[in-house]
Design a protein around this motif. Structure first.
Motif, PDB file in Angstrom:
ATOM      1  N   PHE A 247       2.713   6.878  -8.278  1.00  0.00           N
ATOM      2  CA  PHE A 247       2.287   5.524  -7.950  1.00  0.00           C
ATOM      3  C   PHE A 247       1.226   4.999  -8.926  1.00  0.00           C
ATOM      4  CE2 PHE A 247       3.378   6.727  -3.344  1.00  0.00           C
ATOM      5  CZ  PHE A 247       4.679   6.286  -3.504  1.00  0.00           C
ATOM      6  N   HIS A 248       0.485   5.928  -9.544  1.00  0.00           N
ATOM      7  CA  HIS A 248      -0.607   5.530 -10.428  1.00  0.00           C
ATOM      8  C   HIS A 248      -0.093   4.979 -11.754  1.00  0.00           C
ATOM      9  CE1 HIS A 248      -3.117   8.801  -8.147  1.00  0.00           C
ATOM     10  NE2 HIS A 248      -2.692   7.814  -7.365  1.00  0.00           N
ATOM     11  N   ASN A 249       1.173   5.174 -12.046  1.00  0.00           N
ATOM     12  CA  ASN A 249       1.762   4.677 -13.290  1.00  0.00           C
ATOM     13  C   ASN A 249       2.639   3.443 -13.062  1.00  0.00           C
ATOM     14  OD1 ASN A 249       0.642   6.894 -14.732  1.00  0.00           O
ATOM     15  ND2 ASN A 249       2.328   8.197 -14.033  1.00  0.00           N
ATOM     16  N   SER A 250       2.621   2.912 -11.867  1.00  0.00           N
ATOM     17  CA  SER A 250       3.448   1.755 -11.515  1.00  0.00           C
ATOM     18  C   SER A 250       2.552   0.549 -11.251  1.00  0.00           C
ATOM     19  CB  SER A 250       4.296   2.068 -10.272  1.00  0.00           C
ATOM     20  OG  SER A 250       4.895   0.906  -9.767  1.00  0.00           O
ATOM     21  N   ALA A 251       2.754  -0.504 -12.043  1.00  0.00           N
ATOM     22  CA  ALA A 251       1.941  -1.717 -11.872  1.00  0.00           C
ATOM     23  C   ALA A 251       2.117  -2.303 -10.473  1.00  0.00           C
ATOM     24  CB  ALA A 251       2.333  -2.750 -12.931  1.00  0.00           C
TER      25      ALA A 251
ATOM     26  N   HIS B 273       2.747  -0.767  -7.632  1.00  0.00           N
ATOM     27  CA  HIS B 273       2.018  -0.011  -6.614  1.00  0.00           C
ATOM     28  C   HIS B 273       0.503  -0.089  -6.815  1.00  0.00           C
ATOM     29  CE1 HIS B 273       6.054   2.062  -6.385  1.00  0.00           C
ATOM     30  NE2 HIS B 273       5.845   1.688  -5.144  1.00  0.00           N
ATOM     31  N   ILE B 274       0.060  -0.205  -8.060  1.00  0.00           N
ATOM     32  CA  ILE B 274      -1.373  -0.361  -8.324  1.00  0.00           C
ATOM     33  C   ILE B 274      -1.869  -1.677  -7.732  1.00  0.00           C
ATOM     34  CG2 ILE B 274      -3.102  -0.726 -10.130  1.00  0.00           C
ATOM     35  CD1 ILE B 274      -1.487   1.229 -11.872  1.00  0.00           C
ATOM     36  N   LEU B 275      -1.126  -2.754  -7.977  1.00  0.00           N
ATOM     37  CA  LEU B 275      -1.508  -4.055  -7.424  1.00  0.00           C
ATOM     38  C   LEU B 275      -1.422  -4.054  -5.902  1.00  0.00           C
ATOM     39  CD1 LEU B 275       0.248  -6.461  -9.972  1.00  0.00           C
ATOM     40  CD2 LEU B 275      -2.198  -5.996  -9.766  1.00  0.00           C
ATOM     41  N   PHE B 276      -0.448  -3.331  -5.369  1.00  0.00           N
ATOM     42  CA  PHE B 276      -0.317  -3.209  -3.911  1.00  0.00           C
ATOM     43  C   PHE B 276      -1.546  -2.534  -3.318  1.00  0.00           C
ATOM     44  CE2 PHE B 276       1.450  -0.508  -0.356  1.00  0.00           C
ATOM     45  CZ  PHE B 276       1.421  -1.519   0.585  1.00  0.00           C
ATOM     46  N   ALA B 277      -2.015  -1.466  -3.972  1.00  0.00           N
ATOM     47  CA  ALA B 277      -3.210  -0.760  -3.489  1.00  0.00           C
ATOM     48  C   ALA B 277      -4.436  -1.664  -3.560  1.00  0.00           C
ATOM     49  CB  ALA B 277      -3.432   0.511  -4.310  1.00  0.00           C
ATOM     50  N   VAL B 278      -4.543  -2.442  -4.643  1.00  0.00           N
ATOM     51  CA  VAL B 278      -5.664  -3.383  -4.777  1.00  0.00           C
ATOM     52  C   VAL B 278      -5.639  -4.408  -3.649  1.00  0.00           C
ATOM     53  CG1 VAL B 278      -6.607  -5.236  -6.224  1.00  0.00           C
ATOM     54  CG2 VAL B 278      -5.891  -3.093  -7.272  1.00  0.00           C
ATOM     55  N   MET B 279      -4.439  -4.917  -3.340  1.00  0.00           N
ATOM     56  CA  MET B 279      -4.314  -5.902  -2.267  1.00  0.00           C
ATOM     57  C   MET B 279      -4.665  -5.290  -0.912  1.00  0.00           C
ATOM     58  SD  MET B 279      -1.213  -8.548  -1.454  1.00  0.00           S
ATOM     59  CE  MET B 279      -0.031  -7.281  -1.011  1.00  0.00           C
ATOM     60  N   LEU B 280      -4.258  -4.044  -0.676  1.00  0.00           N
ATOM     61  CA  LEU B 280      -4.600  -3.381   0.584  1.00  0.00           C
ATOM     62  C   LEU B 280      -6.111  -3.236   0.737  1.00  0.00           C
ATOM     63  CD1 LEU B 280      -1.927  -0.524   0.875  1.00  0.00           C
ATOM     64  CD2 LEU B 280      -2.120  -2.567   2.299  1.00  0.00           C
ATOM     65  N   LEU B 281      -6.785  -2.868  -0.359  1.00  0.00           N
ATOM     66  CA  LEU B 281      -8.242  -2.741  -0.312  1.00  0.00           C
ATOM     67  C   LEU B 281      -8.896  -4.098  -0.056  1.00  0.00           C
ATOM     68  CD1 LEU B 281      -8.787  -0.247  -3.280  1.00  0.00           C
ATOM     69  CD2 LEU B 281      -9.249   0.209  -0.873  1.00  0.00           C
ATOM     70  N   SER B 282      -8.395  -5.144  -0.725  1.00  0.00           N
ATOM     71  CA  SER B 282      -8.927  -6.502  -0.509  1.00  0.00           C
ATOM     72  C   SER B 282      -8.720  -6.937   0.941  1.00  0.00           C
ATOM     73  CB  SER B 282      -8.236  -7.492  -1.448  1.00  0.00           C
ATOM     74  OG  SER B 282      -8.449  -7.151  -2.792  1.00  0.00           O
ATOM     75  N   ASP B 283      -7.506  -6.700   1.442  1.00  0.00           N
ATOM     76  CA  ASP B 283      -7.197  -7.069   2.827  1.00  0.00           C
ATOM     77  C   ASP B 283      -8.103  -6.340   3.808  1.00  0.00           C
ATOM     78  OD1 ASP B 283      -5.204  -8.712   1.912  1.00  0.00           O
ATOM     79  OD2 ASP B 283      -3.573  -7.334   2.364  1.00  0.00           O
ATOM     80  N   SER B 284      -8.353  -5.067   3.547  1.00  0.00           N
ATOM     81  CA  SER B 284      -9.196  -4.264   4.445  1.00  0.00           C
ATOM     82  C   SER B 284     -10.625  -4.797   4.465  1.00  0.00           C
ATOM     83  CB  SER B 284      -9.178  -2.796   4.016  1.00  0.00           C
ATOM     84  OG  SER B 284      -7.868  -2.273   4.078  1.00  0.00           O
ATOM     85  N   PHE B 285     -11.161  -5.134   3.277  1.00  0.00           N
ATOM     86  CA  PHE B 285     -12.511  -5.700   3.208  1.00  0.00           C
ATOM     87  C   PHE B 285     -12.587  -7.008   3.993  1.00  0.00           C
ATOM     88  CE2 PHE B 285     -13.304  -3.255  -0.868  1.00  0.00           C
ATOM     89  CZ  PHE B 285     -14.303  -2.467  -0.323  1.00  0.00           C
TER      90      PHE B 285
ATOM     91  N   CYS C 288       3.679  -4.372 -18.226  1.00  0.00           N
ATOM     92  CA  CYS C 288       3.160  -3.883 -16.937  1.00  0.00           C
ATOM     93  C   CYS C 288       2.766  -2.409 -17.023  1.00  0.00           C
ATOM     94  CB  CYS C 288       4.194  -4.103 -15.840  1.00  0.00           C
ATOM     95  SG  CYS C 288       4.642  -5.840 -15.607  1.00  0.00           S
ATOM     96  N   SER C 289       2.195  -2.008 -18.137  1.00  0.00           N
ATOM     97  CA  SER C 289       1.729  -0.628 -18.290  1.00  0.00           C
ATOM     98  C   SER C 289       0.488  -0.399 -17.431  1.00  0.00           C
ATOM     99  CB  SER C 289       1.399  -0.336 -19.760  1.00  0.00           C
ATOM    100  OG  SER C 289       0.346  -1.187 -20.201  1.00  0.00           O
TER     101      SER C 289
END
Length: 308
Positions: free
Chosen positions: A47-51, A53-65, A127-128
């Motif tokens: 997942f760490h090499n997929s743009a 999934h990286i953006l998805f994780a960022v959005m989850l963190l933003s949503d949680s905050f 999207c690297s």
């Protein structure tokens, strides 16, 4: 007359208490889901090499905050607990930033789907992982502009003694003059317009590719198209939130109880709901992510059963 008034106040208090408890249940459920998905992201190296999934994780963190901080404001205001303006300012800086981060991240994810479907040969380059990290910085930079603007106007007009005052913490505390409200509305509408244009452009381009796609690529293209449509719906809910001050101001001019009803509806519908859709759109619909999530849950359940 006084008895009727006390009964009415009691009914209103019970209704408001139910509303607050309902929000607590929603927030707790989706915070747990978000934490589970975030833990899944960090556990799997692919997942760490997929743009995407990286953006998805960022959005989850933003949503949680946003869920945590907005729920904090809801509880504090429900309890009528006044806090000093300087403390409210610090909390609001983070809130303003991540309220805007969700729609901006959604727009970036839509652009990623556009590149994956319409420019597949350049997807690996554009999207690297390195570019994804730069994209995260850009997302936070773009998201911070309205926050910086609102707070700069506030700092320029508020007296030093105002920071020591105690008040209910809300966005209205930073609007000291009518022109500040108009300027904030203008910035919100500009963001609304730009994001809508990007979404519509990506949708039209993906539709064109879907019509011209071969039978082999038709399924993946249609899936990408459905994802963009879901993004558009989620983004629409987030962007409508930028317009809620207008409806709330109109309701306040009519009746205070109507204002409270409209504000609660706006909060649940346009603040909580779009952030609850994130796990469903990109977590459970993603085959790889869903498979890893199921394996982790099954493995955890198996370990607990062995310990027992």
């Amino acid at each position: 007359m006084s008895n009727n008034s006390s009964v009415a106040v009691g009914i209103f208090g019970q209704q408001f208490s139910f509303r607050v408890m309902f929000v607590q249940i929603l927030v707790i459920i989706f915070l747990c889901i978000n934490m589970l998905l975030i833990a899944t992201f960090f556990k799997k190296e692919c997942f760490h090499n997929s743009a995407r999934h990286i953006l998805f994780a960022v959005m989850l963190l933003s949503d949680s905050f946003v869920l945590i901080l907005s729920d904090f404001f809801l509880v504090v205001n429900f309890l009528q607990f006044d806090i000093e303006v300087w403390l409210c300012t610090i909390i609001s800086i983070v809130t303003f930033l991540y309220v805007m981060a969700t729609p901006v991240t959604l727009t970036a994810m839509t652009l990623e789907r556009y590149v994956a479907i319409c420019l597949p040969l350049r997807h690996a380059e554009l999207c690297s992982t390195r570019r994804s990290m730069s994209c995260i910085l850009i997302i936070h930079g773009v998201s911070s502009v309205p926050c910086i603007l609102i707070l700069t106007m506030f700092f320029a007009t508020a007296s030093f003694s105002f920071y020591k005052k105690k008040a209910l913490c809300s966005v209205e505390i930073f609007i000291l003059h009518t022109w500040q409200r108009h300027l904030r509305s203008a910035v919100s509408q500009l963001y609304f317009l730009i994001m809508c244009i990007i979404i519509i452009f990506c949708y039209i381009q993906i539709v064109k590719v879907a019509k011209a796609a071969s039978i082999e690529n038709k399924q993946s293209t249609q899936r990408g198209l459905r994802t963009v449509i879901l993004h558009a719906f989620q983004l629409l809910l987030c962007l409508i939130q930028l317009w809620t001050p207008f409806t709330e101001a109109a309701a306040l001019a009519i009746n205070v109880n109507l204002f409270l009803d409209i504000r609660y509806f706006n909060y649940v519908m346009f603040s909580i709901a779009p952030r609850c859709l994130s796990p469903l759109i990109y977590g459970l619909r993603d085959e790889i992510f869903c498979l890893v999530l199921k394996n982790n849950i099954c493995f955890s359940a198996f370990r607990r059963s062995n310990k027992m």
